[in-house]
Every structure is written in structure tokens, then in C-alpha cells.
Design an enzyme around this catalytic site. Structure first.
Site, PDB file in Angstrom:
ATOM      1  N   GLU A  21      17.675  -5.005   9.683  1.00 58.18           N
ATOM      2  CA  GLU A  21      16.963  -6.650   9.355  1.00 58.18           C
ATOM      3  C   GLU A  21      17.589  -7.032   8.153  1.00 58.18           C
ATOM      4  O   GLU A  21      17.948  -8.291   7.883  1.00 58.18           O
ATOM      5  CB  GLU A  21      15.381  -6.017   8.893  1.00 58.18           C
ATOM      6  CG  GLU A  21      14.592  -5.961  10.504  1.00 58.18           C
ATOM      7  CD  GLU A  21      13.230  -5.738  10.365  1.00 58.18           C
ATOM      8  OE1 GLU A  21      12.504  -6.436  10.462  1.00 58.18           O
ATOM      9  OE2 GLU A  21      12.748  -4.608   9.547  1.00 58.18           O
ATOM     10  N   SER A  36       5.509   1.904   7.167  1.00 63.97           N
ATOM     11  CA  SER A  36       4.430   0.779   6.802  1.00 63.97           C
ATOM     12  C   SER A  36       3.479   1.315   6.036  1.00 63.97           C
ATOM     13  O   SER A  36       2.887   2.684   6.222  1.00 63.97           O
ATOM     14  CB  SER A  36       3.638   0.236   8.191  1.00 63.97           C
ATOM     15  OG  SER A  36       2.652  -0.478   7.721  1.00 63.97           O
ATOM     16  N   LYS A  43       4.198   3.424  12.133  1.00 64.16           N
ATOM     17  CA  LYS A  43       5.571   2.566  12.310  1.00 64.16           C
ATOM     18  C   LYS A  43       6.669   3.172  11.655  1.00 64.16           C
ATOM     19  O   LYS A  43       6.671   4.110  10.689  1.00 64.16           O
ATOM     20  CB  LYS A  43       5.104   1.427  11.292  1.00 64.16           C
ATOM     21  CG  LYS A  43       4.208   0.375  11.717  1.00 64.16           C
ATOM     22  CD  LYS A  43       4.796  -0.339  13.232  1.00 64.16           C
ATOM     23  CE  LYS A  43       5.752  -1.513  13.011  1.00 64.16           C
ATOM     24  NZ  LYS A  43       5.289  -2.386  12.112  1.00 64.16           N
ATOM     25  N   HIS A  65      21.776 -14.811  28.387  1.00 66.31           N
ATOM     26  CA  HIS A  65      20.401 -15.612  28.058  1.00 66.31           C
ATOM     27  C   HIS A  65      19.330 -14.554  27.731  1.00 66.31           C
ATOM     28  O   HIS A  65      18.310 -15.011  27.810  1.00 66.31           O
ATOM     29  CB  HIS A  65      19.988 -16.507  29.142  1.00 66.31           C
ATOM     30  CG  HIS A  65      21.215 -17.238  29.502  1.00 66.31           C
ATOM     31  ND1 HIS A  65      21.268 -18.761  29.205  1.00 66.31           N
ATOM     32  CD2 HIS A  65      22.250 -17.250  30.605  1.00 66.31           C
ATOM     33  CE1 HIS A  65      22.468 -19.129  29.636  1.00 66.31           C
ATOM     34  NE2 HIS A  65      22.890 -18.446  30.667  1.00 66.31           N
TER      35      HIS A  65
END
Ligand code: ARG
Length: 456
Positions: free
Chosen positions: A289, A276, A282, A155
Site C-alpha cells: 500500500e 491491526s 488482520k 476491466h
């Protein structure tokens, strides 16, 4: 066109473009040529055409392949509806009317089904090779991380300590099942439909065993109607790609989490991350992804073909041309994703000590504590209750489990003594695991050796 005789008007250009599949079934060229060569040879052997005609056709097909490879023939310029028509059309240009004998005792229906089966078998093999590469990389990395403690989750809540090796080897198991799925696809696709004709075989005397053998199939199909309208092998292939991509997507999700500042467990190499345009600090895990995101299209491809097949009456229907793009797309996407996943792991940097101190005395050892009580004769259900109360007390005191005194533990049961602190030791926590399949380092090392010899 392959079917001019009955028609008094040319096909409408818009409809031709709409119905054309050559932009993508060009991927089948190699397999279509194999099928045609085998068929031409068989026609010669069985006396349906002369040996000379057979040789002429085979040489013409060889020339087509050579010209295509050398860039001297572009099938897309021939204005044909599919690659099968383009090959026959070009063969006629190269060798003249004898090319017309190639289609003896054959339909594009059995031709496509055969070529596509060859493609599925070949592509599944290529995917298996790619999966093995990734498995090997994971096994090598596991060897270095048998003692690298990380929290195991259920979980997404901390559950019990495990090691990075244990975690990686879980994926090796998943990849093994992905291979089995692809092997099953190969086994089921290994049936040759060539010679089924359009749907009901042929009145000519052909040798189906010959072509099947020539093309490396282990058997011939037994019902022409089914042979040319069966696309189960495509759906199974798409499902195998989809489940494989789902596994990569889960892995990528973990890489994304692990590389966040909150986790601070891994750093991905600059070569597989992006920055970024606005926020200079970043470093984004775009590769992971994208793989996670691409699962959507691969699963969609499975759904596209299985729903396209639903309710189709026997036998061939043109709807079935829609089976190819999804298959090509799933193959390329899964293949590239496997490759990129391996690249991400090639130069990954792992913060080996990240969880060592943090887990010392953590509530993650509550199950070990319950096992401790069990070893002192307390029934597990009761032990669970006692430890639950102890954890709740520790939380209220803002203490870790190893910060509770023996007296504090004894509030919950007299059976606690000094030996309780042995439960919270991170460095020995995995050694205490005994069962087969657990993250016990000795067991993992044995398993890694076994896997290494299997994959060497
Ligand atoms: N491009 C077609 C396909 O892939 C070829 C088969 C055509 N057969 C036919 N009866 N029109 O399905």
C-alpha cells in the site's frame, strides 16, 4: 558568502534560511568535489593558475572529502547557503587565499549544472541495477509458475486463463522499458556544461574538453546560455522515476488484491506485513500500500519541476534551485520501493492450485469456444454470437460451460459435437495457445531461458 563586495549590509537571517539549500544539496557534495577537482586540474594544465596552486587546491578538496567521510566536518554548521559555498568557504579555512583561485573561469551556475548531471547519471545507474535485481527475482519465480493457472482480466472481469509466470513476465517487460527510459536519461545527461560560466562563457583560456573527459562526459555542451539553464535532464529523470513507480504501484495493487480473503491467492511474509491494533485476525499488506501511495509524491515531483521551469526566461533563475529536493526524493523513493518490492517477493507464498478447480468449465473459456467454432468453419462474428447465447443460457441454468450437454450446445448450432469439452480443460488450456507472445508454457519456458542467459 561568495559575493560580499557590492553589499553594505549582511543578508537577513530569515531570508538566508528561506533561500538556503544546503540541507538537501549536501547530497551533491561528492559530485561538487569531483567537479572542483577536475576544474582545478584544468586551470593548472591551461596555465590559468600555477601547477603548485592547482595541486594545493586538489589536495585541499581531497582533505575536505576525507574529513567529511570521517565525520570531522559538518557542512551544515557553516551557515552557508548551499553546499558549493560551504566547500569553498571550508577550503579557504584549510588552505588559505589560494582557495580563491578555484572559482577562476567558473560560476556556480555551470558548477551546479555539472555536478547535478553527474548525480543524475550515477543515480540512474543505481536505479537500473535495482531494477535488474527485481527482474532476476521475477524470472526465477516465473520458472516455477509456468503452469500455475490464474484468471487473466480485462476491466477486472475474468477474460481468459493465463499463468502466473505470464503475469510476472509482463512486469519484466515493463521493467525493461523503465531501464530504457533511465538509459536515455543517462545518454542525454552525458553532456558537460562546465566552462559555460555564468551564462556566456569566459574570456580566459580554458580547456573544456579536458574537464569533460576528466569527469567522464562524452561531450561538451555547445551553447553556454542553454547549458546552465537546461533542466530537461532532471525532468526526464523525474519522469523515468514516475513511470517506474507507476508500474510498481500497479503491481502492488495486484498483490493487495491477491492477498485478500476473496482472492486467497498469495500470503505475504510476516516480515513485510502489519497487524491491526484492534482486529487480531488482520494481516495487512502495508508495504504494498505504501509503495502504491508513494507513486503520488513521485509523480508530484515531476510536476513540481516541470511547472517550476515553465515560463522561466533564459538563463539561470534562482527558481531552479527547486529542482533538487524533488529529484533526491524521487530517487530515494523509487530505489527503496524497488528494494521493498523484491523483499515482498522473496518470501511470498503462492496458492498454486487456487484457480485450478474453480476455472474448470468456467465462462473464461468462452473465447476458446468461439475459436473452436472458427476451426469448424464458422465466421468469428457468428461464432461470437453463438457462444454469447450459449453462455447466457448456461448462466440462466446456473451451469458452467462444461455442464451443458452436447444437445444443449446444439440448440445454438448443429456443428457442436463431443469434442467441445476439450475447450474447457484447464490443464491443457495454455498449451492450446499457439501465437508468439501468448502464455503457451513451451513458449514461456523458451522466453525464460532467453531472459536467464541475458541476465546472468
Ligand atoms: N544553490 C543554487 C542552485 O542550486 C546554486 C546556484 C546559485 N547561482 C546563483 N546565480 N545564485 O540553483
Amino acid at each position: 558568502m561568495l559575493w560580499g563586495g557590492r553589499f553594505s549590509k549582511d543578508i537577513d537571517k530569515f531570508f538566508l534560511d528561506f533561500s538556503s539549500s544546503i540541507q538537501f544539496d549536501i547530497n551533491l557534495l561528492k559530485y561538487d568535489l569531483m567537479v572542483s577537482r577536475a576544474h582545478a586540474k584544468m586551470l593548472g594544465q591551461s596555465g590559468n593558475i600555477t601547477k603548485d596552486e592547482s595541486r594545493e587546491i586538489v589536495n585541499g578538496l581531497d582533505l575536505i572529502e576525507a574529513q567529511f567521510v570521517a565525520g570531522n566536518w559538518n557542512p551544515l554548521e557553516d551557515n552557508q547557503e548551499d553546499i558549493h559555498s560551504a566547500v569553498e568557504n571550508y577550503l579557504t579555512k584549510l588552505i588559505g587565499d589560494v582557495a580563491g583561485k578555484l572559482h577562476t573561469a567558473r560560476s556556480r551556475n555551470d558548477q551546479v549544472a555539472t555536478g547535478f548531471r553527474l548525480w543524475v547519471k550515477d543515480s540512474s545507474r543505481q536505479l537500473i541495477d535495482k531494477i535488474v535485481e527485481l527482474q532476476k527475482a521475477f524470472i526465477d519465480l516465473s520458472e516455477q509458475h509456468v503452469e500455475t493457472i490464474i484468471p487473466g482480466y480485462t476491466h477486472l472481469q475474468r477474460a481468459q486463463p493465463v499463468s502466473l509466470a505470464f503475469h510476472l513476465l509482463a512486469y519484466v517487460e515493463m521493467f525493461e522499458r523503465d531501464k530504457t527510459r533511465l538509459l536515455n536519461v543517462i545518454r542525454d545527461a552525458d553532456v558537460c556544461p562546465l566552462g559555460s560560466g555564468a551564462l556566456a562563457g569566459t574570456t580566459l583560456n580554458i580547456d573544456r574538453e579536458y574537464t569533460a573527459k576528466e569527469l567522464g562526459f562524452s561531450k561538451v555542451s555547445s551553447n553556454a546560455l542553454d547549458s546552465i539553464s537546461d533542466r530537461d535532464f532532471v525532468i526526464d529523470f523525474l519522469n523515468a522515476c514516475s513511470v517506474g513507480m507507476m508500474h510498481l504501484s500497479r503491481l502492488c495493487e495486484e498483490l493487495i488484491l491477491w492477498s485478500s480473503s476473496e482472492w486467497s491467492f498469495i500470503q505475504m511474509d510476516d516480515s513485510v506485513t502489519t497487524g491491526s491494533s484492534l482486529m487480531p485476525q488482520k494481516k495487512n499488506p502495508d508495504a504494498a500500500e505504501l509503495i502504491r501511495g508513494k507513486y503520488g509524491r513521485v509523480q508530484g515531483n515531476y510536476i513540481a519541476v516541470s511547472s517550476m521551469m515553465k515560463s522561466l526566461p533564459l538563463s539561470y533563475n534562482r527558481d531552479m534551485q527547486e529542482d533538487k529536493e524533488p529529484a533526491f526524493d524521487s530517487f530515494t523513493t523509487f530505489h527503496n520501493s524497488l528494494h521493498l518490492t523484491k523483499m515482498m517477493f522473496n518470501n511470498i507464498s503462492i496458492n498454486v492450485d487456487r484457480f485450478k478447480d474453480e476455472l474448470e468449465g468456467d465462462y473464461i473459456f468462452a473465447t476458446d469456444l468461439a475459436d473452436y467454432l472458427v476451426s469448424k468453419g464458422i465466421p468469428f462474428r457468428k461464432a461470437h454470437q453463438i457462444v454469447g447465447e450459449a453462455v447466457s443460457y448456461a448462466i440462466s441454468q446456473n451451469k458452467k460451460l462444461n455442464e451443458l450437454s452436447v444437445t444443449e450446445f446444439q440448440q445454438f448450432d448443429q456443428v457442436f459435437d463431443n469434442s467441445v469439452y476439450g475447450c474447457f480443460d484447464v490443464s491443457t488450456s495454455l498449451d492450446r495457445k499457439k501465437s508468439f507472445g501468448s502464455p503457451n508454457p513451451a513458449l514461456l519456458r523458451q522466453q525464460i531461458q532467453k531472459l536467464k542467459s541475458k541476465f546472468s
